[in-house]
Design an enzyme around this catalytic site. Structure first.
Site, PDB file in Angstrom:
ATOM      1  N   GLY A 326      56.570  45.092  22.170  1.00  0.00           N
ATOM      2  CA  GLY A 326      56.385  45.663  23.511  1.00  0.00           C
ATOM      3  C   GLY A 326      57.168  44.936  24.701  1.00  0.00           C
ATOM      4  O   GLY A 326      58.591  44.616  24.204  1.00  0.00           O
ATOM      5  N   SER A 327      56.783  45.036  26.017  1.00  0.00           N
ATOM      6  CA  SER A 327      57.516  44.540  26.944  1.00  0.00           C
ATOM      7  C   SER A 327      57.896  42.911  26.799  1.00  0.00           C
ATOM      8  O   SER A 327      58.745  42.415  27.509  1.00  0.00           O
ATOM      9  CB  SER A 327      56.936  44.742  28.060  1.00  0.00           C
ATOM     10  OG  SER A 327      56.941  46.256  28.362  1.00  0.00           O
TER      11      SER A 327
END
Length: 639
Positions: A326-327
């Site tokens: 993810g981020s």
């Protein structure tokens, strides 16, 4: 016809000579025989006496003591405990059925155990020992020993068995031992005679299996004299074996226990690294299991319960679990773009809530958009559109190369089985494994840690440590073997411009310390210990749906990576909560608690937290199932 006197005299002389020759030959033969008998009976008496005794002498292997495992402070993680068992050997047992009947009168010996013993004796060699009963009480062991003369072939033995005093805290990292199985033997080119000893234990998982050769030791031998009934009369000689090496691991057992307690109730994993040395101070995976169950022989019901648990307690999620980062991956994309010279740290990209490529919309998590954002702002707000733009400018090859510099796609040389190397994809990988060309949409997905990108919690901790220091931090699990320090690997400077690293670190600082940062609620109040971090939320489904409206298995994974203190990094932490929802709401609070525990070396003081949260934090700590500081079996709260 009468013989003349002369003929008679000649014949007499011939007979006398023959008699003398025959008598002399007989005397010589008897003399030689007598000398030979004297040589055998007097001069070789000891040798023949020993040959006669050898018909009653047996040589048996003595298993060595398995090496102990300690944490970095000397606390015992894996030890040996004394056990009592009885074994039987086919060549020494006259009537096996009668022996089992006699034993049944002395100890609890169920019919199924008797059947097992008969079957194992049928398959075993004449001198191979077969275990009748293990882990006997002292009373039962004494009863068998006292009745030894009536139990031919039966030998009471005192042995050692593995014990894990901290139970499930180190189940996934340290692993467990178990008896040698036919499967184990089938995988060996050369079989150590030790493996023929009944119930001999070898490492089955974790460090126990990977450092088996160091921990096992070398066998000793015992020469005993037996009578005709197989009863040991006396011990003739003993050569002690060489104990296995004692190994000190890099873990801190109190920190590990706090991590397991803090992750309790979740399907999660976390790692704490010492940034200076790369030492793995704690590596947790929940739920866990008690390795002592496997040592003693886990029941079918208990094993099935572990297999059927949807939270998957058996795998080590911290090194075997591979998740879309993810981020938390956005630092990789940012550094790749800066290094490629396609963006500067001050340049802004306008986020309207989505980017359209090839007729397809790639959305930002904030549908209304973030407006104009630069690198620091993109990390602070975790803006997806900013990274979609960088991906198109940078290209997947540069992004993948930067990921590898930061330790992604590597399983490291740790003594752990089944470690995942994750996946740092590029064009060649997709063509080889998917039979398709890489497209721009793949790059956009990869830029925010989705698509084909996969990482382990261990890799994320290493990535964070390298960003924090600019050095090639390599994780280390073994501190010393028999007192010999194993040294530190890596640590050289990474080929990344320091100014670029500073810009990324500033963005991570604002994630945790800016009022508009995604992890501001999980900030550290103590200004001397402030944390830099990055939240992450990775989707497990394509459709965007509120996590509260879907089953647990379809919810997003929650991630958080961090290091602290910001201005003098000492520790790196990564947390992954499977299907935990948002990184800021689920993973970040856990990471903060773990970081503060590492920084303080004990339960964090409440003044490290914002004043508005201290009541909640105090209640949380009060309910944690922490083990006491002595590492005993008793668990209690220390809040």
């Amino acid at each position: 016809m009468r013989r003349s006197p002369q003929d008679t005299a000649t014949s007499a002389r011939k007979i006398s000579r023959r008699a003398l020759f025959l008598g002399g030959s007989q005397l010589a033969f008897m003399g030689i025989l007598g000398l030979r008998m004297r040589y055998m009976q007097v001069e070789q008496a000891d040798e023949f006496r020993l040959m006669a005794e050898d018909n009653r002498i047996k040589v048996r292997l003595l298993p060595p003591a398995r090496g102990l495992l300690y944490d970095r402070n000397g606390a015992v993680i894996a030890e040996n405990e004394q056990t009592f068992r009885i074994v039987i050997r086919k060549e020494d047992a006259n009537q096996i059925d009668q022996v089992l009947v006699e034993l049944e009168r002395l100890i609890n010996l169920p019919p199924e155990d008797q059947t097992r013993v008969r079957e194992e004796l049928r398959k075993a060699g004449p001198s191979a020992p077969v275990t009748i009963a293990d882990r006997l009480s002292w009373e039962a062991f004494s009863a068998v020993s006292a009745n030894g003369p009536a139990l031919p072939g039966v030998t009471p033995e005192v042995g050692l068995s593995r014990r894990y005093p901290l139970h499930d805290d180190f189940a996934h990292m340290v692993g467990y031992v178990g008896p040698v199985s036919d499967y184990n033997l089938s995988k060996m080119d050369v079989i150590d005679p030790l493996y023929r000893i009944p119930k001999f234990q070898i490492g089955k998982s974790g460090v126990e299996s990977q450092l088996e050769e160091d921990l096992r030791g070398r066998a000793g031998s015992l020469r005993v004299e037996q009578n005709a009934r197989g009863r040991i009369i006396r011990e003739l000689g003993r050569q002690e074996g060489i104990a296995g090496a004692n190994i000190q691991l890099t873990f801190d057992h109190k920190m590990q226990n706090f991590m397991q307690a803090r992750l309790a109730g979740e399907s999660a994993a976390a790692v704490i690294l010492d940034i200076e040395t790369g030492d793995v101070l704690a590596s947790g995976s929940t739920p866990a299991f008690d390795p002592n169950l496997f040592v003693r022989g886990i029941s079918v019901a208990d094993y099935n319960a572990l297999l059927e648990n949807k939270y998957r307690p058996l795998p080590s999620k911290s090194v075997q679990g591979a998740y879309p980062p993810g981020s938390t991956f956005k630092m990789v994309t940012a550094l790749a773009a800066l290094e490629a010279g396609v963006v500067t740290s001050d340049e802004t990209v306008r986020c309207t809530g989505h980017t359209e490529v090839g007729g397809r919309r790639f959305h930002c998590w904030k549908r209304s958009g973030h407006g104009n954002v630069n690198l620091v702002g993109s990390l602070r707000h975790s803006c997806d559109v900013y990274y979609y733009e960088l991906a198109q400018r940078t290209g997947i090859e540069n992004i993948a190369e930067m990921g590898r510099k930061l330790g992604l796609g590597d399983s490291y040389a740790l003594p752990l089985p089944g470690m995942s190397s994750g996946l740092m994809p590029d064009k060649q990988w997709k063509l080889k494994n998917r039979g398709a060309e890489w497209v721009v949409g793949d790059s956009l997905n990869a830029s925010i840690g989705q698509g084909f990108v996969l990482t382990t919690p261990m890799q994320l901790a290493v990535m964070t440590a390298r960003i924090a220091t600019g050095r090639a931090v390599i994780p280390r699990l073994v501190k010393s073997i028999d007192g010999v320090d194993q040294g530190i690997q890596g640590g050289e400077k990474i080929d990344i411009n320091e100014n670029m690293l500073r810009a990324v670190r500033q963005g991570m600082y604002e994630v945790s310390n800016s009022s508009r940062g995604t992890a501001y609620a999980s900030r550290i109040a103590d200004a001397t210990l402030q944390m830099a971090g990055k939240t992450g939320t990775s989707q497990v489904r394509n459709k965007v749906v509120n996590n509260n409206n879907v089953p647990w298995e379809e919810r997003d994974h929650a991630l958080f990576v961090s290091y602290a203190p910001y201005d003098n990094p000492r520790y790196a932490v990564s947390v992954v909560v499977e299907h935990g929802g948002g990184g800021s709401s689920t993973a970040a609070p856990i990471a903060r608690d773990l970081m503060l525990y590492a920084l303080h070396g004990d339960l964090p003081p409440l003044d490290s937290y914002p004043s508005s949260q201290r009541g909640t934090i105090s209640e949380r700590f009060r309910n944690l199932p922490l083990r006491d500081t002595s590492g005993s079996d008793t668990e209690k709260s220390r809040a």
